[in-house]
Design a protein around this motif. Structure first.
Motif, PDB file in Angstrom:
ATOM      1  N   MET A  59      42.354  39.692  32.304  1.00  0.00           N
ATOM      2  CA  MET A  59      42.967  39.312  33.575  1.00  0.00           C
ATOM      3  C   MET A  59      42.991  40.532  34.496  1.00  0.00           C
ATOM      4  SD  MET A  59      43.909  36.087  33.131  1.00  0.00           S
ATOM      5  CE  MET A  59      45.279  35.667  34.226  1.00  0.00           C
ATOM      6  N   ASN A  60      43.042  40.274  35.794  1.00  0.00           N
ATOM      7  CA  ASN A  60      43.127  41.354  36.774  1.00  0.00           C
ATOM      8  C   ASN A  60      44.259  41.095  37.760  1.00  0.00           C
ATOM      9  OD1 ASN A  60      40.990  42.855  35.809  1.00  0.00           O
ATOM     10  ND2 ASN A  60      39.512  42.132  37.316  1.00  0.00           N
ATOM     11  N   PHE A  61      44.983  42.169  38.097  1.00  0.00           N
ATOM     12  CA  PHE A  61      45.923  42.125  39.216  1.00  0.00           C
ATOM     13  C   PHE A  61      45.175  42.647  40.447  1.00  0.00           C
ATOM     14  CE2 PHE A  61      48.884  42.505  35.639  1.00  0.00           C
ATOM     15  CZ  PHE A  61      49.887  41.616  35.995  1.00  0.00           C
ATOM     16  N   HIS A  62      45.268  41.910  41.538  1.00  0.00           N
ATOM     17  CA  HIS A  62      44.711  42.372  42.802  1.00  0.00           C
ATOM     18  C   HIS A  62      45.837  42.374  43.820  1.00  0.00           C
ATOM     19  CE1 HIS A  62      40.627  41.469  41.230  1.00  0.00           C
ATOM     20  NE2 HIS A  62      41.190  40.378  40.746  1.00  0.00           N
ATOM     21  N   TYR A  63      45.897  43.395  44.640  1.00  0.00           N
ATOM     22  CA  TYR A  63      46.929  43.346  45.672  1.00  0.00           C
ATOM     23  C   TYR A  63      46.411  43.851  47.010  1.00  0.00           C
ATOM     24  CZ  TYR A  63      48.044  48.402  45.573  1.00  0.00           C
ATOM     25  OH  TYR A  63      47.985  49.778  45.686  1.00  0.00           O
ATOM     26  N   LEU A  64      47.070  43.381  48.048  1.00  0.00           N
ATOM     27  CA  LEU A  64      46.798  43.790  49.422  1.00  0.00           C
ATOM     28  C   LEU A  64      48.131  44.157  50.063  1.00  0.00           C
ATOM     29  CD1 LEU A  64      45.179  43.762  52.205  1.00  0.00           C
ATOM     30  CD2 LEU A  64      45.811  41.352  52.329  1.00  0.00           C
ATOM     31  N   ILE A  65      48.211  45.308  50.724  1.00  0.00           N
ATOM     32  CA  ILE A  65      49.422  45.716  51.439  1.00  0.00           C
ATOM     33  C   ILE A  65      49.134  45.676  52.939  1.00  0.00           C
ATOM     34  CG2 ILE A  65      51.030  47.600  51.911  1.00  0.00           C
ATOM     35  CD1 ILE A  65      50.696  48.542  49.064  1.00  0.00           C
ATOM     36  N   ALA A  66      50.003  44.990  53.687  1.00  0.00           N
ATOM     37  CA  ALA A  66      49.848  44.909  55.146  1.00  0.00           C
ATOM     38  C   ALA A  66      51.219  44.705  55.780  1.00  0.00           C
ATOM     39  CB  ALA A  66      48.919  43.747  55.521  1.00  0.00           C
ATOM     40  N   GLN A  67      51.495  45.463  56.831  1.00  0.00           N
ATOM     41  CA  GLN A  67      52.766  45.364  57.560  1.00  0.00           C
ATOM     42  C   GLN A  67      53.989  45.459  56.628  1.00  0.00           C
ATOM     43  OE1 GLN A  67      50.260  43.191  59.083  1.00  0.00           O
ATOM     44  NE2 GLN A  67      50.156  44.671  60.756  1.00  0.00           N
ATOM     45  N   GLY A  68      53.905  46.366  55.648  1.00  0.00           N
ATOM     46  CA  GLY A  68      55.041  46.590  54.762  1.00  0.00           C
ATOM     47  C   GLY A  68      55.269  45.527  53.716  1.00  0.00           C
ATOM     48  N   VAL A  69      54.300  44.655  53.522  1.00  0.00           N
ATOM     49  CA  VAL A  69      54.427  43.576  52.530  1.00  0.00           C
ATOM     50  C   VAL A  69      53.244  43.628  51.570  1.00  0.00           C
ATOM     51  CG1 VAL A  69      54.526  41.072  52.173  1.00  0.00           C
ATOM     52  CG2 VAL A  69      55.690  42.101  54.136  1.00  0.00           C
ATOM     53  N   CYS A  70      53.527  43.420  50.287  1.00  0.00           N
ATOM     54  CA  CYS A  70      52.487  43.396  49.265  1.00  0.00           C
ATOM     55  C   CYS A  70      52.187  41.952  48.865  1.00  0.00           C
ATOM     56  CB  CYS A  70      52.935  44.179  48.027  1.00  0.00           C
ATOM     57  SG  CYS A  70      51.787  44.033  46.626  1.00  0.00           S
ATOM     58  N   TYR A  71      50.922  41.610  48.848  1.00  0.00           N
ATOM     59  CA  TYR A  71      50.466  40.282  48.413  1.00  0.00           C
ATOM     60  C   TYR A  71      49.697  40.497  47.114  1.00  0.00           C
ATOM     61  CZ  TYR A  71      51.625  39.354  53.271  1.00  0.00           C
ATOM     62  OH  TYR A  71      52.293  39.273  54.480  1.00  0.00           O
ATOM     63  N   LEU A  72      50.278  40.046  46.007  1.00  0.00           N
ATOM     64  CA  LEU A  72      49.745  40.318  44.674  1.00  0.00           C
ATOM     65  C   LEU A  72      49.241  39.030  44.030  1.00  0.00           C
ATOM     66  CD1 LEU A  72      49.504  42.430  42.277  1.00  0.00           C
ATOM     67  CD2 LEU A  72      51.743  41.601  41.565  1.00  0.00           C
ATOM     68  N   PHE A  73      48.062  39.105  43.431  1.00  0.00           N
ATOM     69  CA  PHE A  73      47.479  37.922  42.796  1.00  0.00           C
ATOM     70  C   PHE A  73      46.948  38.303  41.422  1.00  0.00           C
ATOM     71  CE2 PHE A  73      43.747  34.828  42.512  1.00  0.00           C
ATOM     72  CZ  PHE A  73      44.550  33.733  42.199  1.00  0.00           C
ATOM     73  N   LEU A  74      47.362  37.549  40.402  1.00  0.00           N
ATOM     74  CA  LEU A  74      46.863  37.711  39.036  1.00  0.00           C
ATOM     75  C   LEU A  74      45.922  36.552  38.740  1.00  0.00           C
ATOM     76  CD1 LEU A  74      47.099  38.915  36.040  1.00  0.00           C
ATOM     77  CD2 LEU A  74      48.814  37.124  35.714  1.00  0.00           C
ATOM     78  N   CYS A  75      44.739  36.883  38.251  1.00  0.00           N
ATOM     79  CA  CYS A  75      43.782  35.827  37.919  1.00  0.00           C
ATOM     80  C   CYS A  75      42.825  36.345  36.844  1.00  0.00           C
ATOM     81  CB  CYS A  75      42.999  35.391  39.160  1.00  0.00           C
ATOM     82  SG  CYS A  75      41.995  36.716  39.891  1.00  0.00           S
ATOM     83  N   GLU A  76      41.951  35.475  36.392  1.00  0.00           N
ATOM     84  CA  GLU A  76      40.966  35.857  35.395  1.00  0.00           C
ATOM     85  C   GLU A  76      40.036  36.918  35.969  1.00  0.00           C
ATOM     86  OE1 GLU A  76      39.123  32.161  34.554  1.00  0.00           O
ATOM     87  OE2 GLU A  76      40.858  31.325  33.498  1.00  0.00           O
ATOM     88  N   ALA A  77      39.623  37.849  35.111  1.00  0.00           N
ATOM     89  CA  ALA A  77      38.794  38.965  35.570  1.00  0.00           C
ATOM     90  C   ALA A  77      37.450  38.499  36.123  1.00  0.00           C
ATOM     91  CB  ALA A  77      38.567  39.944  34.413  1.00  0.00           C
ATOM     92  N   SER A  78      37.010  37.315  35.721  1.00  0.00           N
ATOM     93  CA  SER A  78      35.714  36.804  36.172  1.00  0.00           C
ATOM     94  C   SER A  78      35.767  36.211  37.577  1.00  0.00           C
ATOM     95  CB  SER A  78      35.208  35.733  35.196  1.00  0.00           C
ATOM     96  OG  SER A  78      36.137  34.648  35.115  1.00  0.00           O
ATOM     97  N   PHE A  79      36.976  36.031  38.112  1.00  0.00           N
ATOM     98  CA  PHE A  79      37.094  35.422  39.432  1.00  0.00           C
ATOM     99  C   PHE A  79      36.549  36.393  40.485  1.00  0.00           C
ATOM    100  CE2 PHE A  79      39.344  33.545  43.098  1.00  0.00           C
ATOM    101  CZ  PHE A  79      39.103  32.195  42.852  1.00  0.00           C
ATOM    102  N   PRO A  80      35.689  35.920  41.407  1.00  0.00           N
ATOM    103  CA  PRO A  80      35.041  36.819  42.373  1.00  0.00           C
ATOM    104  C   PRO A  80      36.040  37.623  43.208  1.00  0.00           C
ATOM    105  CG  PRO A  80      34.014  34.651  42.414  1.00  0.00           C
ATOM    106  CD  PRO A  80      35.244  34.523  41.570  1.00  0.00           C
ATOM    107  N   LYS A  81      35.855  38.935  43.223  1.00  0.00           N
ATOM    108  CA  LYS A  81      36.787  39.806  43.944  1.00  0.00           C
ATOM    109  C   LYS A  81      36.776  39.534  45.444  1.00  0.00           C
ATOM    110  CE  LYS A  81      37.096  44.062  42.509  1.00  0.00           C
ATOM    111  NZ  LYS A  81      36.874  45.530  42.308  1.00  0.00           N
ATOM    112  N   LYS A  82      35.607  39.225  45.973  1.00  0.00           N
ATOM    113  CA  LYS A  82      35.524  38.948  47.410  1.00  0.00           C
ATOM    114  C   LYS A  82      36.401  37.753  47.783  1.00  0.00           C
ATOM    115  CE  LYS A  82      32.182  38.011  51.110  1.00  0.00           C
ATOM    116  NZ  LYS A  82      30.748  37.815  51.444  1.00  0.00           N
ATOM    117  N   MET A  83      36.387  36.745  46.920  1.00  0.00           N
ATOM    118  CA  MET A  83      37.192  35.559  47.187  1.00  0.00           C
ATOM    119  C   MET A  83      38.679  35.866  47.048  1.00  0.00           C
ATOM    120  SD  MET A  83      36.787  31.777  45.489  1.00  0.00           S
ATOM    121  CE  MET A  83      35.109  31.673  46.094  1.00  0.00           C
ATOM    122  N   VAL A  84      39.037  36.703  46.081  1.00  0.00           N
ATOM    123  CA  VAL A  84      40.444  37.070  45.872  1.00  0.00           C
ATOM    124  C   VAL A  84      41.020  37.719  47.128  1.00  0.00           C
ATOM    125  CG1 VAL A  84      41.981  38.652  44.650  1.00  0.00           C
ATOM    126  CG2 VAL A  84      40.295  37.344  43.369  1.00  0.00           C
TER     127      VAL A  84
END
Length: 215
Positions: A59-84
């Protein structure tokens, strides 16, 4: 598909909204991932990289930080990173429009739990098979996903190494790599010139020899 989405305030790690999807057949312990996600949110700060992928086994954790907020998504490692990251950008755009001004003032965890409805709907649209087939047509202004920093979740949580420190190490390695390539190109150029010079000297010597020996 097992997945977990958490939206949290970067300043103190306060969770603002969340959405969980369990897959009983996978046998994964989602509670462990939830605990890791909350720990990660508390470790983030203003110096943390604004996009990052953390590996956690299959599994992979992916996160994006913008305007002081973190958007975190956990999904299978095979899921395309571009789509995440397209999905996370989508969440940021909608969440900030709805709640952006209220984020700094809330004190209660999951103050915007009703945002789960939008999370579920948006996630489904990205997981849908048709979306997978149309991955190349996603219209986003994301940076090259290959340049997004990748680390291991255990290194960050158990060893206490900050993401900003890992980002600095990655930048240093990138700088060293560029310097190595530059030095290699310089040495290759010098080597080529040396070979040309050697050949030139040989032919000049040969011409002089032939001219004075045979004439």
């Amino acid at each position: 598909m097992t997945s977990l989405t958490i939206i949290a305030r970067v300043a103190d790690g306060l969770p603002l909204a969340a959405s969980i999807q369990e897959d009983e057949q996978s046998g994964r312990d989602l509670q462990q991932y939830q605990s890791q996600a909350k720990q990660l949110c508390r470790k983030l700060n203003a110096q943390s990289p604004d996009r990052c992928t953390l590996e956690a086994g299959d599994m992979n954790f992916h996160y994006l930080i913008a305007q002081g907020v973190c958007y975190l998504f956990l999904c299978e490692a095979s899921f395309p990173k571009k789509m995440v990251f397209a999905y996370l950008e989508d969440l940021h755009s909608e969440f900030y429009d709805q709640y952006g001004r209220r984020v700094p003032t809330v004190t209660r965890p999951y103050s915007f739990i009703e945002f789960d409805t939008y999370i579920q709907k948006t996630k489904k649209s990205y997981i849908d098979n048709r979306s997978r087939r149309n991955l190349g047509s996603i219209n986003t202004e994301l940076q090259d996903v290959q340049r997004i920093m990748v680390a291991n979740i255990e290194e960050v949580l158990q060893r206490g190494e900050s993401l900003s420190a890992l980002d600095t190490k990655a930048s240093n390695l990138s700088g060293l790599s560029k310097k190595y390539r530059s030095d290699s190109q310089y040495l290759n150029t010098r080597s080529a010139y040396a070979k040309v010079a050697a050949v030139s000297v040989f032919f000049i010597t040969l011409i002089i020899y032939v001219r004075f020996w045979w004439l």
